[in-house]
Design a protein around this motif. Sequence first.
Motif, mmCIF file in Angstrom:
data_model
loop_
_atom_site.group_PDB
_atom_site.id
_atom_site.type_symbol
_atom_site.label_atom_id
_atom_site.label_comp_id
_atom_site.label_asym_id
_atom_site.label_seq_id
_atom_site.Cartn_x
_atom_site.Cartn_y
_atom_site.Cartn_z
ATOM 1 N N ILE A 41 0.836 -1.202 0.000
ATOM 2 C CA ILE A 41 0.000 0.000 0.000
ATOM 3 C C ILE A 41 0.870 1.251 0.000
ATOM 4 C CG2 ILE A 41 -1.667 1.347 1.336
ATOM 5 C CD1 ILE A 41 -2.907 -1.064 0.004
ATOM 6 N N ARG A 42 1.935 1.249 0.793
ATOM 7 C CA ARG A 42 2.813 2.425 0.859
ATOM 8 C C ARG A 42 3.399 2.747 -0.512
ATOM 9 N NH1 ARG A 42 8.305 3.829 1.754
ATOM 10 N NH2 ARG A 42 9.034 1.670 1.820
ATOM 11 N N TRP A 43 3.929 1.721 -1.187
ATOM 12 C CA TRP A 43 4.548 1.969 -2.485
ATOM 13 C C TRP A 43 3.507 2.334 -3.542
ATOM 14 C CZ3 TRP A 43 9.315 3.227 -2.822
ATOM 15 C CH2 TRP A 43 10.273 2.685 -1.965
ATOM 16 N N TYR A 44 2.367 1.652 -3.518
ATOM 17 C CA TYR A 44 1.315 1.997 -4.479
ATOM 18 C C TYR A 44 0.865 3.444 -4.301
ATOM 19 C CZ TYR A 44 0.361 -2.802 -6.142
ATOM 20 O OH TYR A 44 0.425 -4.038 -6.732
ATOM 21 N N ARG A 45 0.702 3.868 -3.056
ATOM 22 C CA ARG A 45 0.238 5.239 -2.818
ATOM 23 C C ARG A 45 1.255 6.259 -3.324
ATOM 24 N NH1 ARG A 45 -4.382 5.768 -0.157
ATOM 25 N NH2 ARG A 45 -5.109 4.122 1.254
#
Length: 212
Positions: A61-65
């Motif tokens: 989620i962190r990288w996608y965001r």
Amino acid sequence: MKQLLLALGLACVLLLPACSAETRVSTIRERAEKGDARAEALMGEMYATGAGVKKDYAQAIRWYRQSAAKDYAQAQYNLGVLYERGEGVPKSDAQAAVWYERAAAHGLAAAEYNMGVFCERGRGVRRDAAAASKWYQRAARQGQADAQYNLGALYAQRNNPAEAYFWFGLAAKYGDADAARMRDRAGARLPSGEAAAIERRVRIWRPAIVTG
């Protein structure tokens, strides 16, 4: 109606020299940490699927965001998939719709198709047949077979066998037996000359190329 596409999409293809999996992960991470949106999206995908790293939805989620904040469509789409599945985030059709729509605005066919399904079913957004048709049209014109099928179904419901025959015919070219059956049903309602003309349209049709 065909169902939603819930597979995480490949974020990108980074051309790297032949190397070990460990070196590949390290190289992609280095690029991601420098702010490369494609590499950030690929890091998200690696963590979401456990490819080359230990599966970790929080990291995904962190990288996608980070990538999505740079308007990278595939990261936005993959966030939508995770919200729809409830993986790493609370399950939310409304949030899935937000991210699908952002990705669809860049012309990503899978996101356009999923927005069509959401609008047709009223999932995460208000039910809206016109909006569903719009999104299906956009995805179908890029060659997305499920969108072509669902568009054919909408035309069949609207008593337009000619357009139903066309879109079911395109979907059937991909080997979809249901589409072939529905195409034949629509074709049975057409004069032979009109059906032949539509078949010629199907034969020469080519998908549109969309650049986001």
